[in-house]
Design a protein around this motif. Structure first.
Motif, PDB file in Angstrom:
ATOM      1  N   ARG A 106       0.846  -1.196   0.000  1.00 32.19           N
ATOM      2  CA  ARG A 106       0.000   0.000   0.000  1.00 32.19           C
ATOM      3  C   ARG A 106       0.877   1.241   0.000  1.00 32.19           C
ATOM      4  NH1 ARG A 106      -4.776  -0.956   4.315  1.00 32.19           N
ATOM      5  NH2 ARG A 106      -5.685   0.678   3.023  1.00 32.19           N
ATOM      6  N   TYR A 107       0.360   2.299  -0.610  1.00 28.87           N
ATOM      7  CA  TYR A 107       1.111   3.552  -0.687  1.00 28.87           C
ATOM      8  C   TYR A 107       0.208   4.702  -0.245  1.00 28.87           C
ATOM      9  CZ  TYR A 107       3.488   0.415  -3.952  1.00 28.87           C
ATOM     10  OH  TYR A 107       4.089  -0.674  -4.529  1.00 28.87           O
ATOM     11  N   PHE A 108       0.814   5.690   0.402  1.00 27.96           N
ATOM     12  CA  PHE A 108       0.041   6.842   0.855  1.00 27.96           C
ATOM     13  C   PHE A 108       0.741   8.152   0.492  1.00 27.96           C
ATOM     14  CE2 PHE A 108      -1.381   3.367   3.461  1.00 27.96           C
ATOM     15  CZ  PHE A 108      -2.756   3.523   3.441  1.00 27.96           C
ATOM     16  N   ALA A 109      -0.094   9.200   0.421  1.00 23.58           N
ATOM     17  CA  ALA A 109       0.357  10.585   0.173  1.00 23.58           C
ATOM     18  C   ALA A 109       1.211  10.657  -1.096  1.00 23.58           C
ATOM     19  CB  ALA A 109       1.061  11.138   1.410  1.00 23.58           C
ATOM     20  N   TRP A 110       2.367  11.370  -1.049  1.00 17.58           N
ATOM     21  CA  TRP A 110       3.091  11.525  -2.328  1.00 17.58           C
ATOM     22  C   TRP A 110       3.741  10.240  -2.825  1.00 17.58           C
ATOM     23  CZ3 TRP A 110       8.163  10.458  -1.579  1.00 17.58           C
ATOM     24  CH2 TRP A 110       8.820  10.937  -0.443  1.00 17.58           C
ATOM     25  N   ARG A 164       2.119   7.424  -2.882  1.00 17.19           N
ATOM     26  CA  ARG A 164       0.983   6.904  -3.662  1.00 17.19           C
ATOM     27  C   ARG A 164       0.870   7.634  -5.017  1.00 17.19           C
ATOM     28  NH1 ARG A 164      -3.424   9.437  -4.089  1.00 17.19           N
ATOM     29  NH2 ARG A 164      -3.208  10.609  -2.160  1.00 17.19           N
ATOM     30  N   GLU A 165       1.001   8.950  -4.972  1.00 17.77           N
ATOM     31  CA  GLU A 165       0.882   9.715  -6.225  1.00 17.77           C
ATOM     32  C   GLU A 165       1.989   9.349  -7.210  1.00 17.77           C
ATOM     33  OE1 GLU A 165       0.722  13.840  -5.177  1.00 17.77           O
ATOM     34  OE2 GLU A 165      -1.406  13.734  -4.643  1.00 17.77           O
ATOM     35  N   ARG A 198       8.906   6.088   4.835  1.00 18.11           N
ATOM     36  CA  ARG A 198       8.680   5.241   6.015  1.00 18.11           C
ATOM     37  C   ARG A 198       7.900   4.003   5.611  1.00 18.11           C
ATOM     38  NH1 ARG A 198       9.032   8.830  10.435  1.00 18.11           N
ATOM     39  NH2 ARG A 198      10.426  10.502   9.769  1.00 18.11           N
ATOM     40  N   ALA A 206       5.428   0.497   7.149  1.00 21.40           N
ATOM     41  CA  ALA A 206       4.697  -0.199   8.213  1.00 21.40           C
ATOM     42  C   ALA A 206       4.426  -1.620   7.740  1.00 21.40           C
ATOM     43  CB  ALA A 206       3.385   0.508   8.503  1.00 21.40           C
ATOM     44  N   ALA A 208       3.253  -1.213   3.930  1.00 23.76           N
ATOM     45  CA  ALA A 208       2.817   0.107   3.462  1.00 23.76           C
ATOM     46  C   ALA A 208       4.010   1.046   3.433  1.00 23.76           C
ATOM     47  CB  ALA A 208       1.734   0.659   4.383  1.00 23.76           C
ATOM     48  N   PHE A 241       5.079   5.247   2.986  1.00 23.72           N
ATOM     49  CA  PHE A 241       4.494   6.604   3.053  1.00 23.72           C
ATOM     50  C   PHE A 241       5.558   7.611   3.495  1.00 23.72           C
ATOM     51  CE2 PHE A 241       3.177   3.800   6.583  1.00 23.72           C
ATOM     52  CZ  PHE A 241       3.894   4.359   7.643  1.00 23.72           C
ATOM     53  N   PRO A 250       7.110  10.877   5.790  1.00 21.36           N
ATOM     54  CA  PRO A 250       6.986  11.237   7.203  1.00 21.36           C
ATOM     55  C   PRO A 250       5.620  11.885   7.441  1.00 21.36           C
ATOM     56  CG  PRO A 250       9.132  11.892   6.375  1.00 21.36           C
ATOM     57  CD  PRO A 250       8.335  11.422   5.188  1.00 21.36           C
ATOM     58  N   MET A 251       5.064  11.633   8.617  1.00 24.01           N
ATOM     59  CA  MET A 251       3.689  12.027   8.880  1.00 24.01           C
ATOM     60  C   MET A 251       3.558  13.502   9.232  1.00 24.01           C
ATOM     61  SD  MET A 251       3.473   8.464  10.581  1.00 24.01           S
ATOM     62  CE  MET A 251       5.217   8.543  10.312  1.00 24.01           C
ATOM     63  N   THR A 252       2.422  14.077   8.824  1.00 30.87           N
ATOM     64  CA  THR A 252       2.209  15.517   9.029  1.00 30.87           C
ATOM     65  C   THR A 252       0.803  15.807   9.534  1.00 30.87           C
ATOM     66  OG1 THR A 252       1.617  15.730   6.688  1.00 30.87           O
ATOM     67  CG2 THR A 252       3.902  16.196   7.273  1.00 30.87           C
ATOM     68  N   GLY A 253       0.293  14.931  10.415  1.00 33.16           N
ATOM     69  CA  GLY A 253      -1.046  15.164  10.956  1.00 33.16           C
ATOM     70  C   GLY A 253      -1.017  16.123  12.131  1.00 33.16           C
TER      71      GLY A 253
END
Lengths: 83, 153
Positions: free
Chosen positions: A4-8, A10-11, A54, A56, A75, A77, A79-82
């Motif tokens: 799985r991929y997230f944020a940039w 994923r893009e 990163r 997971a 997964a 992704f 670094p997180m920015t929440g």
């Protein structure tokens, strides 16, 4: 293995998830990255600065030298920015 | 302990009231609300999109919350984090901590926010004059988190 991929990440890869049969030689998180980078330009772009990305395993943060063991899902992704 | 991830806004006052209603052991309720600023990390923004990793986001917040309960004598806690499209002025995140005395609640709320920012899988993409731009992680956030590892809770 489900990837799985997230944020940039994923893009850049161009999809949110996929199922990839990994060769037996792929044992760690870093091995997965190295393998993906041989699979096309989109992966080279997503992992061009691979120390930033990163990972997971089964939804738990891991370092790049972590063995995949029996994990069902990995997964990647930024670094997180929440918060 | 409770964690909620939702698209909808939240009402901080109502959440605190619900958590403390009928309780006579709680002496301190601390809350932190993070809001979307027009002066974003990438410039002036008109909106932001908050992406998250469903499943892992909840689990990671629960792990952070359990760590806070292990470090401080908390009587309750709540973390609410939104995802989806937000505009300046919108609430993004709520942390509420309850304890008998204020210090534990203050410190635990601070700890939860510091860890949440660096380990909960959420990512902000801001709409600025250039279009959509991903927010870069800040070293100062890592520093804020790391101070908890050198200081006993």
């Amino acid at each position: 293995m489900k990837i799985r991929y997230f944020a940039w990440v994923r893009e850049r890869v161009g999809r949110g998830e996929e199922e990839i049969a990994l060769p037996e030689t792929v044992k760690t998180v870093a091995d997965v990255v190295a393998f993906l980078k041989t699979q096309g330009a989109e992966y080279e772009t997503a992992f061009e600065n691979e120390k930033i990305v990163r990972a997971a395993l089964d939804r738990v943060h891991v370092k790049s030298d972590t063995p995949l063991a029996n994990a069902g899902e990995i997964a990647f992704f930024p670094p997180m920015t929440g918060g | 302990m409770a964690v909620r991830i939702q698209r909808e806004p939240f009402d901080a006052g109502a959440e605190i009231e619900r958590l403390t209603r009928g309780r006579t052991d709680v002496g301190a309720a601390v809350s932190f609300t993070g809001l979307c600023r027009a002066d974003g990390e990438t410039g002036t923004i008109s909106a932001m999109e908050l992406e998250h990793f469903p499943g892992m986001a909840e689990e990671e917040l629960l792990r952070i919350e359990a760590e806070a309960h292990a470090r401080w004598p908390l009587l309750g806690s709540l973390i609410v984090h939104r995802h989806g499209r937000l505009v300046p002025g919108d609430p993004i995140v709520l942390v509420v901590t309850l304890s008998a005395h204020r210090q534990a609640a203050f410190e635990a709320a601070n700890f939860l926010m510091d860890y949440l920012k660096t380990s909960a899988p959420f990512w902000k993409k801001e709409d600025n004059v250039h279009g959509g731009e991903w927010v870069a992680a800040k070293a100062s956030d890592d520093g804020a988190r790391d101070r908890w590892t050198t200081k006993s809770g």
